[in-house]
Design an enzyme around this catalytic site. Structure first.
Site, PDB file in Angstrom:
ATOM      1  N   LYS A   1     -28.481  -6.873  -3.938  1.00  0.00           N
ATOM      2  CA  LYS A   1     -29.243  -8.068  -4.114  1.00  0.00           C
ATOM      3  C   LYS A   1     -29.273  -8.320  -3.161  1.00  0.00           C
ATOM      4  O   LYS A   1     -28.289  -8.593  -2.108  1.00  0.00           O
ATOM      5  CB  LYS A   1     -28.899  -8.869  -5.129  1.00  0.00           C
ATOM      6  CG  LYS A   1     -28.915  -8.831  -6.903  1.00  0.00           C
ATOM      7  CD  LYS A   1     -28.066  -9.390  -8.288  1.00  0.00           C
ATOM      8  CE  LYS A   1     -28.231  -8.866  -9.192  1.00  0.00           C
ATOM      9  NZ  LYS A   1     -27.688  -9.954 -10.209  1.00  0.00           N
TER      10      LYS A   1
ATOM     11  N   PHE B   1     -31.089 -21.579 -15.840  1.00  0.00           N
ATOM     12  CA  PHE B   1     -31.276 -21.222 -14.078  1.00  0.00           C
ATOM     13  C   PHE B   1     -32.526 -19.610 -14.317  1.00  0.00           C
ATOM     14  O   PHE B   1     -32.045 -18.976 -13.402  1.00  0.00           O
ATOM     15  CB  PHE B   1     -29.753 -19.948 -14.324  1.00  0.00           C
ATOM     16  CG  PHE B   1     -29.166 -19.400 -15.325  1.00  0.00           C
ATOM     17  CD1 PHE B   1     -29.656 -18.003 -15.049  1.00  0.00           C
ATOM     18  CD2 PHE B   1     -28.200 -19.392 -16.324  1.00  0.00           C
ATOM     19  CE1 PHE B   1     -29.692 -16.520 -16.212  1.00  0.00           C
ATOM     20  CE2 PHE B   1     -28.244 -18.300 -17.325  1.00  0.00           C
ATOM     21  CZ  PHE B   1     -28.734 -17.238 -16.964  1.00  0.00           C
TER      22      PHE B   1
ATOM     23  N   ARG C   1     -20.620  -0.386 -13.825  1.00  0.00           N
ATOM     24  CA  ARG C   1     -20.680  -1.143 -14.391  1.00  0.00           C
ATOM     25  C   ARG C   1     -19.639  -2.070 -14.764  1.00  0.00           C
ATOM     26  O   ARG C   1     -18.862  -2.778 -14.449  1.00  0.00           O
ATOM     27  CB  ARG C   1     -21.118  -1.637 -15.736  1.00  0.00           C
ATOM     28  CG  ARG C   1     -23.497  -1.828 -16.322  1.00  0.00           C
ATOM     29  CD  ARG C   1     -22.833  -2.050 -17.476  1.00  0.00           C
ATOM     30  NE  ARG C   1     -23.073  -3.573 -17.733  1.00  0.00           N
ATOM     31  CZ  ARG C   1     -23.925  -5.228 -17.548  1.00  0.00           C
ATOM     32  NH1 ARG C   1     -25.145  -4.024 -16.567  1.00  0.00           N
ATOM     33  NH2 ARG C   1     -23.794  -5.964 -17.912  1.00  0.00           N
TER      34      ARG C   1
ATOM     35  N   ARG D   1     -18.070  -7.858  -7.661  1.00  0.00           N
ATOM     36  CA  ARG D   1     -18.951  -8.759  -8.175  1.00  0.00           C
ATOM     37  C   ARG D   1     -16.762  -9.977  -7.923  1.00  0.00           C
ATOM     38  O   ARG D   1     -18.038 -11.057  -7.652  1.00  0.00           O
ATOM     39  CB  ARG D   1     -19.766  -8.975  -9.303  1.00  0.00           C
ATOM     40  CG  ARG D   1     -20.453  -8.465  -9.582  1.00  0.00           C
ATOM     41  CD  ARG D   1     -21.037  -8.119 -10.765  1.00  0.00           C
ATOM     42  NE  ARG D   1     -22.030  -8.276 -11.130  1.00  0.00           N
ATOM     43  CZ  ARG D   1     -22.804  -8.034 -12.364  1.00  0.00           C
ATOM     44  NH1 ARG D   1     -22.465  -8.359 -13.512  1.00  0.00           N
ATOM     45  NH2 ARG D   1     -24.866  -7.301 -12.283  1.00  0.00           N
TER      46      ARG D   1
ATOM     47  N   ASN E   1     -24.223 -12.311  -7.501  1.00  0.00           N
ATOM     48  CA  ASN E   1     -23.316 -11.469  -7.920  1.00  0.00           C
ATOM     49  C   ASN E   1     -23.539  -9.833  -7.432  1.00  0.00           C
ATOM     50  O   ASN E   1     -23.173  -9.144  -7.604  1.00  0.00           O
ATOM     51  CB  ASN E   1     -22.869 -11.130  -9.941  1.00  0.00           C
ATOM     52  CG  ASN E   1     -24.047 -10.641 -10.431  1.00  0.00           C
ATOM     53  OD1 ASN E   1     -25.405 -11.016  -9.390  1.00  0.00           O
ATOM     54  ND2 ASN E   1     -23.961 -10.797 -11.537  1.00  0.00           N
TER      55      ASN E   1
ATOM     56  N   HIS F   1     -26.595  -5.109  -9.386  1.00  0.00           N
ATOM     57  CA  HIS F   1     -27.618  -4.949 -10.425  1.00  0.00           C
ATOM     58  C   HIS F   1     -26.913  -4.059 -10.766  1.00  0.00           C
ATOM     59  O   HIS F   1     -27.402  -3.079 -10.214  1.00  0.00           O
ATOM     60  CB  HIS F   1     -28.811  -5.554 -10.863  1.00  0.00           C
ATOM     61  CG  HIS F   1     -29.513  -4.946 -11.568  1.00  0.00           C
ATOM     62  ND1 HIS F   1     -29.431  -5.753 -13.090  1.00  0.00           N
ATOM     63  CD2 HIS F   1     -29.854  -3.933 -12.188  1.00  0.00           C
ATOM     64  CE1 HIS F   1     -30.387  -5.487 -14.501  1.00  0.00           C
ATOM     65  NE2 HIS F   1     -30.965  -4.236 -13.837  1.00  0.00           N
TER      66      HIS F   1
HETATM   67  P1  IDP Z   1     -26.351  -8.353 -15.380  1.00  0.00           P
HETATM   68  O1  IDP Z   1     -25.822  -8.534 -14.571  1.00  0.00           O
HETATM   69  O2  IDP Z   1     -24.165  -8.426 -15.686  1.00  0.00           O
HETATM   70  O3  IDP Z   1     -26.152  -7.727 -16.267  1.00  0.00           O
HETATM   71  P2  IDP Z   1     -27.630 -10.508 -17.204  1.00  0.00           P
HETATM   72  O4  IDP Z   1     -27.143 -10.997 -18.270  1.00  0.00           O
HETATM   73  O5  IDP Z   1     -28.495  -9.703 -17.667  1.00  0.00           O
HETATM   74  O6  IDP Z   1     -26.262  -9.605 -16.627  1.00  0.00           O
HETATM   75  O7  IDP Z   1     -28.204 -11.326 -16.658  1.00  0.00           O
HETATM   76  C1  IDP Z   1     -29.237 -10.823 -15.168  1.00  0.00           C
HETATM   77  C2  IDP Z   1     -28.489 -11.994 -13.983  1.00  0.00           C
HETATM   78  O8  IDP Z   1     -28.356 -13.679 -14.355  1.00  0.00           O
HETATM   79  C3  IDP Z   1     -27.020 -11.782 -13.150  1.00  0.00           C
HETATM   80  O9  IDP Z   1     -26.308 -10.493 -13.012  1.00  0.00           O
HETATM   81  C4  IDP Z   1     -26.356 -12.742 -13.166  1.00  0.00           C
HETATM   82  O10 IDP Z   1     -27.348 -13.521 -11.418  1.00  0.00           O
HETATM   83  C5  IDP Z   1     -27.794 -14.297 -13.614  1.00  0.00           C
HETATM   84  N1  IDP Z   1     -26.720 -14.755 -14.792  1.00  0.00           N
HETATM   85  C6  IDP Z   1     -26.901 -14.105 -16.042  1.00  0.00           C
HETATM   86  N2  IDP Z   1     -26.156 -15.136 -16.698  1.00  0.00           N
HETATM   87  C7  IDP Z   1     -25.661 -16.268 -16.037  1.00  0.00           C
HETATM   88  C8  IDP Z   1     -24.963 -17.598 -16.495  1.00  0.00           C
HETATM   89  O11 IDP Z   1     -24.766 -17.963 -17.247  1.00  0.00           O
HETATM   90  N3  IDP Z   1     -25.387 -18.633 -15.181  1.00  0.00           N
HETATM   91  C9  IDP Z   1     -25.468 -18.143 -13.717  1.00  0.00           C
HETATM   92  N4  IDP Z   1     -26.697 -16.449 -13.545  1.00  0.00           N
HETATM   93  C10 IDP Z   1     -26.149 -16.132 -14.621  1.00  0.00           C
HETATM   94 MG    MG Z   2     -28.116  -6.793 -17.463  1.00  0.00          MG
END
Ligand code: IDP
Ligand code: MG
Length: 166
Positions: free
Chosen positions: A10, A58, A91, A108, A122, A125
């Site tokens: 990212k 967000f 992951r 992360r 983070n 992806h």
């Molecule tokens: P992942 O990236 O671990 O698969 P996802 O739930 O798919 O997690 O969320 C995508 C991205 O959205 C995350 O990597 C993060 O950057 C952001 N994100 C997810 N949940 C939150 C939250 O509760 N607060 C703020 N940002 C979030």
């Molecule tokens: Mg995801």
């Protein structure tokens, strides 16, 4: 069984010069890189990629984040890794979504942060499961950009102007 997984470095990862570190960490998995490129992310691509999060508070910041608008780096690095248990392995290395909850040795946990706007920056992806991996890989890559035949393809006639080297 071999799996394919989409990895994105990212914009925060690029801005912090973490590309080398991240690729080194991912090489611990012994998976194969079967596609890689730099991508300028349109709003459409970002919204489609994160469509499961539409409606979250967000979401708008997340789209700006993926487009690089928060980091003055309007690009991401997209890769496809391939091999046994690719999704689980990547992951695990990435760590939890929330950088504060991610193991400190994970990517992360090492490099992510929670921003004042609330969005988690983070660094990478990683596709969450096989279905999402297929959807995402097809969204980010054309068949000829991947050196393994992952999914079935079809031929279509297309007349469009191509840019070639002058
Ligand atoms: P992942 O990236 O671990 O698969 P996802 O739930 O798919 O997690 O969320 C995508 C991205 O959205 C995350 O990597 C993060 O950057 C952001 N994100 C997810 N949940 C939150 C939250 O509760 N607060 C703020 N940002 C979030
Ligand atoms: Mg995801």
């Amino acid at each position: 069984m071999n799996q394919a997984v989409l990895i994105l470095i990212k914009p925060d990862g690029l801005k912090k010069s973490l590309t080398g570190n991240i690729l080194t960490r991912l090489s611990e998995t012994k998976l194969e890189i079967i596609a890689a490129k730099m991508v300028r992310v349109s709003q459409e691509l970002a919204c489609e990629h994160y469509k499961h999060l539409k409606g979250k508070p967000f979401f708008n910041d997340l789209i700006k984040y993926l487009q690089g608008e928060l980091h003055d780096r309007k690009k991401v690095m997209a890769l496809v890794y391939w091999g046994p248990e690719a999704i689980k392995k990547c992951r695990e290395l990435a760590g939890a979504t929330n950088p504060e909850e991610a193991e400190s040795t994970s990517i992360r946990g090492s490099y992510g942060r929670i921003t004042t706007s609330g969005v988690y920056e983070n660094v990478i992806h990683v596709s969450s499961d096989v279905t999402e991996a297929e959807r995402e890989i097809k969204l980010w890559f054309n068949p000829e950009e991947i050196i393994v035949d992952l999914y079935s393809i079809k031929s279509v006639e297309e007349k469009k102007k191509l840019a070639v080297w002058a």
